[in-house]
Design a protein around this motif. Sequence first.
Motif, PDB file in Angstrom:
ATOM      1  N   VAL A  45       0.879  -1.120   0.018  1.00  0.00           N
ATOM      2  CA  VAL A  45       0.015   0.122  -0.001  1.00  0.00           C
ATOM      3  C   VAL A  45       0.741   1.241  -0.106  1.00  0.00           C
ATOM      4  N   ALA A  46       2.056   1.289   0.758  1.00  0.00           N
ATOM      5  CA  ALA A  46       2.917   2.561   0.896  1.00  0.00           C
ATOM      6  C   ALA A  46       3.542   2.750  -0.584  1.00  0.00           C
ATOM      7  N   TYR A  47       3.622   1.778  -1.203  1.00  0.00           N
ATOM      8  CA  TYR A  47       4.118   1.840  -2.854  1.00  0.00           C
ATOM      9  C   TYR A  47       3.234   2.417  -3.707  1.00  0.00           C
ATOM     10  N   LEU A  48       2.003   1.975  -3.292  1.00  0.00           N
ATOM     11  CA  LEU A  48       0.885   2.610  -4.354  1.00  0.00           C
ATOM     12  C   LEU A  48       0.597   4.105  -3.972  1.00  0.00           C
ATOM     13  N   LEU A  49       0.607   4.409  -2.597  1.00  0.00           N
ATOM     14  CA  LEU A  49       0.521   5.948  -2.259  1.00  0.00           C
ATOM     15  C   LEU A  49       1.557   6.665  -2.654  1.00  0.00           C
ATOM     16  N   ALA A 164      -6.586  -2.074  -2.522  1.00  0.00           N
ATOM     17  CA  ALA A 164      -5.551  -1.139  -2.506  1.00  0.00           C
ATOM     18  C   ALA A 164      -5.406  -0.270  -3.614  1.00  0.00           C
ATOM     19  N   ARG A 165      -5.565  -0.639  -4.965  1.00  0.00           N
ATOM     20  CA  ARG A 165      -5.599   0.276  -6.178  1.00  0.00           C
ATOM     21  C   ARG A 165      -6.798   0.802  -6.207  1.00  0.00           C
ATOM     22  N   ALA A 166      -8.010   0.243  -5.881  1.00  0.00           N
ATOM     23  CA  ALA A 166      -9.475   1.140  -5.706  1.00  0.00           C
ATOM     24  C   ALA A 166      -9.179   2.220  -4.912  1.00  0.00           C
ATOM     25  N   ARG A 172      -8.101   9.992  -4.821  1.00  0.00           N
ATOM     26  CA  ARG A 172      -8.287  11.046  -5.928  1.00  0.00           C
ATOM     27  C   ARG A 172      -9.617  11.271  -6.397  1.00  0.00           C
ATOM     28  N   SER A 173     -10.711  10.782  -5.839  1.00  0.00           N
ATOM     29  CA  SER A 173     -11.931  11.093  -6.106  1.00  0.00           C
ATOM     30  C   SER A 173     -12.249  12.497  -5.506  1.00  0.00           C
TER      31      SER A 173
END
Length: 266
Positions: A45-49, A164-166, A172-173
């Motif tokens: 999750v940290a990577y995606l964020l 996580a991706r959602a 961003r919404s």
Amino acid sequence: MEIVSTVWASIVETGYLIPGFLAFIFLVTFFQSSWFKGKAGEGAVAYLLSRLPKGDYVTLNDVTIPTQDGTTQIDHIVVSIYGVFVVETKNMKGWIFGSVNQRQWTQKIYRHSSKFQNPLHQNYKHIKVLESSLGLPPEIVHSLVLFVGDSTFKTQMPSNVTTARAGVRFIRSFETKVLDHDQVTDLVTKISNLRLQRSRATNKAHIRHIESIIEEKTYGKKCPNCGADMVLRESKKGHNAGDAFWGCSRYPKCRGTRGASALNLQ
């Protein structure tokens, strides 16, 4: 598990079967531990964020904050011009059942079912600690629970409980600016000053705090009817099915009960 396979191949080649086998067992146990799975999920999750636009979003990971009765540990905090997002990560597999108001949710893997604390309730304490410590208005602080791993929701979940991706799309919404860049920088500085240093000692202190809460909640309940110890049980029927409650240990001689408060362990 590719790492484990490589280690085992090396053990066989070198001939150190007995000590090597023990090391192999240790590695398998380590990689399958709930601690490792939790950290692996947080890392994903940290990577995606971290891929959120740098100018508008700042991510802080593994934040331990002191509270009046101990500490609270927050997986991720995203501070942005669009608000503050408090993120709880769950690395789980199987089917996940739960609703907003249930104190405990259910994980089911084939025929095995287990209960875990409603992560929305868990994250609620994190949010309240941040609001109180930083003087934040509740309307700009948002709760987000992200599941990583091979899990599937089998009940309808609110929009802030997702994968996580959602979850990145959820963040961003939010498009209305509620903070300027100077305010974002100020909040990040305050959180950095407030958080405890990331160390083994900090983790141990937090674990001791969690254990003391569990012990109090498990052994500190007395029956309102007879004064005997109470044990945590689960409703099997009716509209409260699946909910936890405290029942007298002398049941069925005594039918005293109490509602079980959500276990805000973190």
